[in-house]
Design a protein around this motif. Structure first.
Motif, PDB file in Angstrom:
ATOM      1  N   ASN A 140       0.850  -1.190   0.000  1.00  0.00           N
ATOM      2  CA  ASN A 140       0.000   0.000   0.000  1.00  0.00           C
ATOM      3  C   ASN A 140       0.884   1.239   0.000  1.00  0.00           C
ATOM      4  OD1 ASN A 140       0.868   0.403   2.715  1.00  0.00           O
ATOM      5  ND2 ASN A 140      -0.795  -0.914   3.451  1.00  0.00           N
ATOM      6  N   THR A 141       0.293   2.410   0.205  1.00  0.00           N
ATOM      7  CA  THR A 141       1.031   3.665   0.108  1.00  0.00           C
ATOM      8  C   THR A 141       1.542   4.172   1.462  1.00  0.00           C
ATOM      9  OG1 THR A 141      -1.059   4.896   0.198  1.00  0.00           O
ATOM     10  CG2 THR A 141      -0.175   4.370  -1.990  1.00  0.00           C
ATOM     11  N   ASP A 142       1.620   3.291   2.455  1.00  0.00           N
ATOM     12  CA  ASP A 142       2.191   3.649   3.752  1.00  0.00           C
ATOM     13  C   ASP A 142       3.720   3.528   3.712  1.00  0.00           C
ATOM     14  OD1 ASP A 142      -0.379   4.020   4.741  1.00  0.00           O
ATOM     15  OD2 ASP A 142      -0.507   1.968   5.536  1.00  0.00           O
ATOM     16  N   TRP A 143       4.356   3.882   4.835  1.00  0.00           N
ATOM     17  CA  TRP A 143       5.802   3.681   4.956  1.00  0.00           C
ATOM     18  C   TRP A 143       6.110   2.189   5.044  1.00  0.00           C
ATOM     19  CZ3 TRP A 143       9.585   7.016   4.156  1.00  0.00           C
ATOM     20  CH2 TRP A 143       9.354   8.390   4.303  1.00  0.00           C
ATOM     21  N   HIS A 144       7.112   1.757   4.295  1.00  0.00           N
ATOM     22  CA  HIS A 144       7.587   0.366   4.346  1.00  0.00           C
ATOM     23  C   HIS A 144       9.109   0.353   4.307  1.00  0.00           C
ATOM     24  CE1 HIS A 144       3.616  -1.434   3.979  1.00  0.00           C
ATOM     25  NE2 HIS A 144       3.355  -0.585   3.003  1.00  0.00           N
ATOM     26  N   HIS A 145       9.665  -0.732   4.832  1.00  0.00           N
ATOM     27  CA  HIS A 145      11.121  -0.884   4.920  1.00  0.00           C
ATOM     28  C   HIS A 145      11.594  -1.976   3.963  1.00  0.00           C
ATOM     29  CE1 HIS A 145      14.969  -2.046   7.044  1.00  0.00           C
ATOM     30  NE2 HIS A 145      15.107  -0.747   6.890  1.00  0.00           N
ATOM     31  N   TYR A 146      12.661  -1.682   3.241  1.00  0.00           N
ATOM     32  CA  TYR A 146      13.179  -2.585   2.208  1.00  0.00           C
ATOM     33  C   TYR A 146      14.673  -2.804   2.402  1.00  0.00           C
ATOM     34  CZ  TYR A 146       8.933  -0.760  -0.054  1.00  0.00           C
ATOM     35  OH  TYR A 146       7.648  -0.360  -0.325  1.00  0.00           O
ATOM     36  N   CYS A 147      15.110  -4.044   2.224  1.00  0.00           N
ATOM     37  CA  CYS A 147      16.542  -4.364   2.235  1.00  0.00           C
ATOM     38  C   CYS A 147      16.840  -5.398   1.162  1.00  0.00           C
ATOM     39  CB  CYS A 147      16.984  -4.943   3.581  1.00  0.00           C
ATOM     40  SG  CYS A 147      17.036  -3.792   4.950  1.00  0.00           S
ATOM     41  N   LEU A 148      18.026  -5.277   0.572  1.00  0.00           N
ATOM     42  CA  LEU A 148      18.549  -6.296  -0.338  1.00  0.00           C
ATOM     43  C   LEU A 148      19.950  -6.642   0.145  1.00  0.00           C
ATOM     44  CD1 LEU A 148      18.411  -8.056  -2.865  1.00  0.00           C
ATOM     45  CD2 LEU A 148      19.134  -6.071  -4.220  1.00  0.00           C
ATOM     46  N   GLU A 153      27.271 -14.762  -2.914  1.00  0.00           N
ATOM     47  CA  GLU A 153      26.649 -15.916  -3.575  1.00  0.00           C
ATOM     48  C   GLU A 153      25.131 -15.919  -3.366  1.00  0.00           C
ATOM     49  OE1 GLU A 153      26.938 -20.828  -3.684  1.00  0.00           O
ATOM     50  OE2 GLU A 153      28.112 -19.658  -2.238  1.00  0.00           O
ATOM     51  N   PHE A 154      24.698 -15.752  -2.122  1.00  0.00           N
ATOM     52  CA  PHE A 154      23.275 -15.786  -1.786  1.00  0.00           C
ATOM     53  C   PHE A 154      22.729 -14.368  -1.629  1.00  0.00           C
ATOM     54  CE2 PHE A 154      25.015 -19.788  -0.257  1.00  0.00           C
ATOM     55  CZ  PHE A 154      24.102 -20.709  -0.729  1.00  0.00           C
ATOM     56  N   TYR A 155      21.493 -14.172  -2.080  1.00  0.00           N
ATOM     57  CA  TYR A 155      20.815 -12.890  -1.890  1.00  0.00           C
ATOM     58  C   TYR A 155      19.532 -13.124  -1.102  1.00  0.00           C
ATOM     59  CZ  TYR A 155      17.424 -14.424  -5.351  1.00  0.00           C
ATOM     60  OH  TYR A 155      16.452 -15.136  -6.006  1.00  0.00           O
ATOM     61  N   VAL A 164      11.264 -12.031   1.788  1.00  0.00           N
ATOM     62  CA  VAL A 164      10.162 -12.349   0.874  1.00  0.00           C
ATOM     63  C   VAL A 164      10.631 -13.190  -0.314  1.00  0.00           C
ATOM     64  CG1 VAL A 164       8.711 -10.402   1.522  1.00  0.00           C
ATOM     65  CG2 VAL A 164      10.441 -10.096  -0.263  1.00  0.00           C
ATOM     66  N   THR A 165      11.923 -13.217  -0.566  1.00  0.00           N
ATOM     67  CA  THR A 165      12.479 -14.123  -1.566  1.00  0.00           C
ATOM     68  C   THR A 165      13.989 -14.199  -1.352  1.00  0.00           C
ATOM     69  OG1 THR A 165      12.550 -14.727  -3.923  1.00  0.00           O
ATOM     70  CG2 THR A 165      12.880 -12.402  -3.379  1.00  0.00           C
ATOM     71  N   PHE A 166      14.585 -15.316  -1.796  1.00  0.00           N
ATOM     72  CA  PHE A 166      16.028 -15.500  -1.639  1.00  0.00           C
ATOM     73  C   PHE A 166      16.497 -16.529  -2.648  1.00  0.00           C
ATOM     74  CE2 PHE A 166      13.799 -18.300   1.268  1.00  0.00           C
ATOM     75  CZ  PHE A 166      14.367 -19.533   1.019  1.00  0.00           C
ATOM     76  N   GLY A 167      17.807 -16.610  -2.839  1.00  0.00           N
ATOM     77  CA  GLY A 167      18.363 -17.556  -3.794  1.00  0.00           C
ATOM     78  C   GLY A 167      19.835 -17.290  -4.005  1.00  0.00           C
ATOM     79  N   THR A 168      20.376 -17.791  -5.118  1.00  0.00           N
ATOM     80  CA  THR A 168      21.785 -17.609  -5.434  1.00  0.00           C
ATOM     81  C   THR A 168      21.930 -16.853  -6.748  1.00  0.00           C
ATOM     82  OG1 THR A 168      21.915 -19.736  -6.614  1.00  0.00           O
ATOM     83  CG2 THR A 168      22.428 -19.738  -4.253  1.00  0.00           C
TER      84      THR A 168
END
Length: 218
Positions: A140-148, A153-155, A164-168
């Motif tokens: 939605n249009t509220d404040w949200h926090h994001y990290c990558l 090798e792994f993300y 919310v998702t991960f892999g190589t």
């Protein structure tokens, strides 16, 4: 007869661990001043000041605005080296908003987060075969926090403190690219750049309380 005492044993020394937090940008007063090294201060194009998610300052941006940081910032997270970038954002225009990015369009040559649609958060790794999408059904249009985060090798992609998702992936983002925010419609706050892949507990702590940034050594 008493034995001749030997030489005293040297006391163990402690070598402090280098802080993995490369730089923090609180975006106060409509600026992108670095909180540590002033040489890493970013350039704001068009954005203005607004209230952030914690009540302090933040940047308000239109889809035509951007923030660019010196190439020296990205040299701390270059090539295939480990890294994490985190940011708070409140998006009024979700689709096509670029939370942050750097690198080039080639496969494995980019590192960033953007919204491919109103509910699809994309880890931009350069090239369709390398990009990874995560569906954020409650976006939605509220404040949200994001990290990558990436350890070489792994993300892992984090949204509001949770993976919310991960892999190589095998990445090589070069040595002389500028980290950028935008184009983006909305507001951004508290950009953090680390030179290691921070743990899920650290990301959860950042989400719970972004200022000051908690140590990754806990």
């Amino acid at each position: 007869m008493r034995p001749t005492p030997g030489p005293p044993k040297p006391r163990p020394t402690h070598t402090p661990t280098k802080d993995p937090l490369v730089e923090r940008y609180p975006f106060e007063s409509g600026a992108a001043a670095a909180s540590g090294n002033s040489a890493l201060t970013g350039t704001v194009s068009g954005a203005t000041t607004t209230q952030g998610q914690d009540g302090s300052g933040a940047l308000a941006m239109s889809p035509f605005d951007s923030v660019s940081f010196p190439a020296a910032l990205a040299t701390n997270v270059r090539g295939s080296e480990p890294r994490t970038i985190c940011i708070w954002a409140k998006l009024s225009v979700i689709q096509n908003s670029v939370l942050f990015s750097y690198g080039t369009d080639g496969d494995g040559s980019e590192f960033g987060l953007r919204f491919a649609s109103d509910t699809v958060l994309r880890a931009q790794f350069g090239g369709d075969a390398f990009n990874v999408d995560a569906t954020i059904s409650d976006m939605n249009t509220d404040w949200h926090h994001y990290c990558l985060a990436y350890n070489g090798e792994f993300y892992v992609v984090f949204f509001d403190g949770k993976a919310v998702t991960f892999g190589t992936k095998k990445l090589n983002t070069g040595t002389a690219n500028n980290i950028k925010i935008g184009p983006l419609g909305g507001s951004v706050d508290e950009l953090l750049v680390y030179n290691q892949a921070v743990s899920s507990s650290v990301v959860a702590a950042l989400y719970a309380s972004s200022t000051p940034a908690p140590s990754t050594r806990s």
